[in-house]
Design a protein around this motif. Sequence first.
Motif, PDB file in Angstrom:
ATOM      1  N   LEU A   1      49.664  17.116 115.544  1.00 31.22           N
ATOM      2  CA  LEU A   1      48.261  17.191 115.965  1.00 31.22           C
ATOM      3  C   LEU A   1      47.911  18.526 116.601  1.00 31.22           C
ATOM      4  O   LEU A   1      46.770  18.958 116.563  1.00 31.22           O
ATOM      5  CB  LEU A   1      47.953  16.083 116.975  1.00 31.22           C
ATOM      6  CG  LEU A   1      47.788  14.685 116.436  1.00 31.22           C
ATOM      7  CD1 LEU A   1      47.624  13.700 117.575  1.00 31.22           C
ATOM      8  CD2 LEU A   1      46.605  14.609 115.495  1.00 31.22           C
ATOM      9  N   GLY A   2      48.877  19.152 117.223  1.00 30.39           N
ATOM     10  CA  GLY A   2      48.597  20.370 117.982  1.00 30.39           C
ATOM     11  C   GLY A   2      48.337  19.998 119.430  1.00 30.39           C
ATOM     12  O   GLY A   2      47.940  18.875 119.754  1.00 30.39           O
TER      13      GLY A   2
ATOM     14  N   ALA B   1      46.330  16.559 120.983  1.00 28.53           N
ATOM     15  CA  ALA B   1      47.255  15.573 121.541  1.00 28.53           C
ATOM     16  C   ALA B   1      46.949  15.247 122.997  1.00 28.53           C
ATOM     17  O   ALA B   1      47.502  14.308 123.551  1.00 28.53           O
ATOM     18  CB  ALA B   1      48.689  16.083 121.413  1.00 28.53           C
ATOM     19  N   ARG B   2      46.059  15.978 123.634  1.00 27.95           N
ATOM     20  CA  ARG B   2      45.709  15.712 125.035  1.00 27.95           C
ATOM     21  C   ARG B   2      44.874  14.458 125.219  1.00 27.95           C
ATOM     22  O   ARG B   2      44.841  13.886 126.296  1.00 27.95           O
ATOM     23  CB  ARG B   2      44.946  16.898 125.627  1.00 27.95           C
ATOM     24  CG  ARG B   2      45.813  18.092 125.835  1.00 27.95           C
ATOM     25  CD  ARG B   2      45.053  19.195 126.502  1.00 27.95           C
ATOM     26  NE  ARG B   2      45.896  20.376 126.551  1.00 27.95           N
ATOM     27  CZ  ARG B   2      45.506  21.523 127.018  1.00 27.95           C
ATOM     28  NH1 ARG B   2      44.280  21.670 127.477  1.00 27.95           N
ATOM     29  NH2 ARG B   2      46.322  22.537 127.029  1.00 27.95           N
ATOM     30  N   TRP B   3      44.179  14.019 124.180  1.00 30.96           N
ATOM     31  CA  TRP B   3      43.322  12.836 124.289  1.00 30.96           C
ATOM     32  C   TRP B   3      44.178  11.595 124.417  1.00 30.96           C
ATOM     33  O   TRP B   3      45.204  11.440 123.758  1.00 30.96           O
ATOM     34  CB  TRP B   3      42.409  12.725 123.070  1.00 30.96           C
ATOM     35  CG  TRP B   3      41.452  13.862 122.996  1.00 30.96           C
ATOM     36  CD1 TRP B   3      41.577  14.987 122.231  1.00 30.96           C
ATOM     37  CD2 TRP B   3      40.247  14.010 123.740  1.00 30.96           C
ATOM     38  NE1 TRP B   3      40.524  15.821 122.452  1.00 30.96           N
ATOM     39  CE2 TRP B   3      39.684  15.251 123.368  1.00 30.96           C
ATOM     40  CE3 TRP B   3      39.593  13.223 124.678  1.00 30.96           C
ATOM     41  CZ2 TRP B   3      38.485  15.699 123.901  1.00 30.96           C
ATOM     42  CZ3 TRP B   3      38.402  13.681 125.210  1.00 30.96           C
ATOM     43  CH2 TRP B   3      37.857  14.906 124.817  1.00 30.96           C
TER      44      TRP B   3
ATOM     45  N   ARG C   1      47.983   5.870 118.277  1.00 24.66           N
ATOM     46  CA  ARG C   1      47.861   4.441 118.564  1.00 24.66           C
ATOM     47  C   ARG C   1      49.130   3.732 118.146  1.00 24.66           C
ATOM     48  O   ARG C   1      49.899   4.244 117.327  1.00 24.66           O
ATOM     49  CB  ARG C   1      46.659   3.870 117.824  1.00 24.66           C
ATOM     50  CG  ARG C   1      45.375   4.535 118.302  1.00 24.66           C
ATOM     51  CD  ARG C   1      44.170   3.836 117.762  1.00 24.66           C
ATOM     52  NE  ARG C   1      42.990   4.519 118.248  1.00 24.66           N
ATOM     53  CZ  ARG C   1      42.027   4.950 117.468  1.00 24.66           C
ATOM     54  NH1 ARG C   1      42.102   4.776 116.173  1.00 24.66           N
ATOM     55  NH2 ARG C   1      40.977   5.552 117.980  1.00 24.66           N
ATOM     56  N   ILE C   2      49.326   2.548 118.664  1.00 25.72           N
ATOM     57  CA  ILE C   2      50.549   1.794 118.403  1.00 25.72           C
ATOM     58  C   ILE C   2      50.194   0.394 117.926  1.00 25.72           C
ATOM     59  O   ILE C   2      49.335  -0.271 118.507  1.00 25.72           O
ATOM     60  CB  ILE C   2      51.419   1.691 119.675  1.00 25.72           C
ATOM     61  CG1 ILE C   2      51.816   3.083 120.163  1.00 25.72           C
ATOM     62  CG2 ILE C   2      52.651   0.842 119.420  1.00 25.72           C
ATOM     63  CD1 ILE C   2      52.531   3.083 121.485  1.00 25.72           C
TER      64      ILE C   2
ATOM     65  N   VAL D   1      54.716   0.626 114.713  1.00 27.03           N
ATOM     66  CA  VAL D   1      54.076   1.693 113.958  1.00 27.03           C
ATOM     67  C   VAL D   1      53.211   2.509 114.907  1.00 27.03           C
ATOM     68  O   VAL D   1      52.323   1.970 115.569  1.00 27.03           O
ATOM     69  CB  VAL D   1      53.205   1.129 112.807  1.00 27.03           C
ATOM     70  CG1 VAL D   1      52.501   2.248 112.062  1.00 27.03           C
ATOM     71  CG2 VAL D   1      54.054   0.295 111.870  1.00 27.03           C
ATOM     72  N   LEU D   2      53.501   3.794 114.977  1.00 23.48           N
ATOM     73  CA  LEU D   2      52.669   4.734 115.738  1.00 23.48           C
ATOM     74  C   LEU D   2      51.878   5.519 114.707  1.00 23.48           C
ATOM     75  O   LEU D   2      52.431   5.945 113.681  1.00 23.48           O
ATOM     76  CB  LEU D   2      53.528   5.672 116.576  1.00 23.48           C
ATOM     77  CG  LEU D   2      54.239   4.996 117.741  1.00 23.48           C
ATOM     78  CD1 LEU D   2      55.596   4.518 117.305  1.00 23.48           C
ATOM     79  CD2 LEU D   2      54.328   5.921 118.889  1.00 23.48           C
ATOM     80  N   PHE D   3      50.585   5.697 114.938  1.00 25.40           N
ATOM     81  CA  PHE D   3      49.775   6.382 113.949  1.00 25.40           C
ATOM     82  C   PHE D   3      48.656   7.172 114.599  1.00 25.40           C
ATOM     83  O   PHE D   3      48.307   6.969 115.759  1.00 25.40           O
ATOM     84  CB  PHE D   3      49.202   5.384 112.937  1.00 25.40           C
ATOM     85  CG  PHE D   3      48.170   4.445 113.501  1.00 25.40           C
ATOM     86  CD1 PHE D   3      46.822   4.757 113.421  1.00 25.40           C
ATOM     87  CD2 PHE D   3      48.532   3.255 114.097  1.00 25.40           C
ATOM     88  CE1 PHE D   3      45.865   3.893 113.936  1.00 25.40           C
ATOM     89  CE2 PHE D   3      47.594   2.380 114.606  1.00 25.40           C
ATOM     90  CZ  PHE D   3      46.254   2.705 114.540  1.00 25.40           C
ATOM     91  N   PHE D   4      48.123   8.097 113.814  1.00 29.28           N
ATOM     92  CA  PHE D   4      46.908   8.799 114.198  1.00 29.28           C
ATOM     93  C   PHE D   4      46.055   8.967 112.953  1.00 29.28           C
ATOM     94  O   PHE D   4      46.554   8.853 111.826  1.00 29.28           O
ATOM     95  CB  PHE D   4      47.204  10.146 114.875  1.00 29.28           C
ATOM     96  CG  PHE D   4      47.842  11.177 113.975  1.00 29.28           C
ATOM     97  CD1 PHE D   4      47.063  12.043 113.234  1.00 29.28           C
ATOM     98  CD2 PHE D   4      49.214  11.283 113.888  1.00 29.28           C
ATOM     99  CE1 PHE D   4      47.641  12.987 112.411  1.00 29.28           C
ATOM    100  CE2 PHE D   4      49.815  12.223 113.088  1.00 29.28           C
ATOM    101  CZ  PHE D   4      49.013  13.079 112.333  1.00 29.28           C
ATOM    102  N   GLU D   5      44.786   9.191 113.176  1.00 28.19           N
ATOM    103  CA  GLU D   5      43.844   9.366 112.068  1.00 28.19           C
ATOM    104  C   GLU D   5      43.101  10.680 112.231  1.00 28.19           C
ATOM    105  O   GLU D   5      42.786  11.076 113.361  1.00 28.19           O
ATOM    106  CB  GLU D   5      42.855   8.215 112.006  1.00 28.19           C
ATOM    107  CG  GLU D   5      43.493   6.880 111.730  1.00 28.19           C
ATOM    108  CD  GLU D   5      42.515   5.739 111.764  1.00 28.19           C
ATOM    109  OE1 GLU D   5      42.810   4.724 111.102  1.00 28.19           O
ATOM    110  OE2 GLU D   5      41.485   5.834 112.452  1.00 28.19           O
TER     111      GLU D   5
END
Length: 68
Positions: free
Chosen positions: A38-39, A43-45, A50-51, A59-63
């Motif tokens: 993410l950079g 990634a600070r947010w 999410r898990i 499962v850990l993911f981001f969109e």
Amino acid sequence: MAEYTRRVRTFRRVEYAIPSGSAWAELHKVLAAIRNELGEEAARWDDAARIEVGDDEVVLFFEREMPS
């Protein structure tokens, strides 16, 4: 007559799955990989990743929104 605007948003979902019951070290490795992908700024947010916890895996993911 009602006025409205139609929008189509497309997201890319990136998932990392680890077996349920894995050591905390594995979870930290996945979080570091997501932070790297993410950079630092994104990634600070708090909700950057999410898990989802299931019986067999975590499962850990981001969109990310994709350009139209």
